[in-house]
Design an enzyme around this catalytic site. Sequence first.
Site, short mmCIF file in Angstrom:
data_model
loop_
_atom_site.label_atom_id
_atom_site.label_comp_id
_atom_site.label_asym_id
_atom_site.label_seq_id
_atom_site.Cartn_x
_atom_site.Cartn_y
_atom_site.Cartn_z
N GLY A 25 45.09 42.56 34.31
CA GLY A 25 45.81 42.33 33.06
C GLY A 25 46.90 43.34 32.79
N SER A 26 47.70 43.10 31.78
CA SER A 26 48.75 44.01 31.36
C SER A 26 49.73 43.26 30.48
CB SER A 26 49.47 44.63 32.56
OG SER A 26 50.28 45.69 32.12
#
Length: 209
Positions: A172-173
Amino acid sequence: MIARDGWPTIIFAALLTGASFMISPWMAGIMGGVLASMVWFYRDPERILPEEKEGWVSPADGKVVEVEEAFHPYTGSALKIGIFMSPLDVHINRVPQKGTVEYLEYVPGKKWMAFAPKASEENERMYIGLHTDRGPVLLVQIAGFLARRIVCRLEKGQYLDRGERFGMIKLGSKVDVYLPKSVKSSVYIGQKVKAGKSVLGVTAKNEND
C-alpha cells in the site's frame, strides 16, 4: 488472479509452510496464515472498464485524499487527485487513459505516512508521464511507511491502453495523478475508488472538440 510480482514471495511462503509441518502443527498454522495473507495481498482481479470513453479511470484502489489544482513541469497546470492505498486494498496500478510513455523518473526519498501531504514531495516515488490525445498525464507512485518496493515495468515509447496494468506498490501507499485542466473531477475527498473501474473525471467536451 495473482500479480506476477507476487509469485516468488508466495512460492517461498508455501515452501516454508510445507517445511513447518515437520516441526509442529502450531508453526504450520502460523505459516499457513502468512501464506493466505500473501495470496490476498497479491490478488489481481479483472476489472470491467466504464463505457464512457471520456472518463479517466482511477490508477489505484483506495480512498481519495486530495482533489486540487497543481503544477508539474511535465503537465503544467493540472487537476491533481491523490489516492491513499491501505494494506487491505488491491495494490495493482492501472493507466487512467490510453497513451504513450514519454517521461520516467525515479526519486529516492523518505518513508512518511503516505496520507501526509508532504509525502508527495518528500517520499520515495516514481514519476510516469503519458502523452495522450487529450493532453499530458502524470502518475506518481509514492512509497509510504509500510511500503518497501515500488514496481514500475514501463519503458519510454511504450503504448498503453486505458486501464492497462503498469505496476504496483507493495504494502500500500499513495498514487497521485495529474490530469489535464480540461478534466472535470467526478470524485470527492473521502470517496473510495477502484483502479480501472472508477471514473475520476471526464474531459469537458467543449474543450476536447
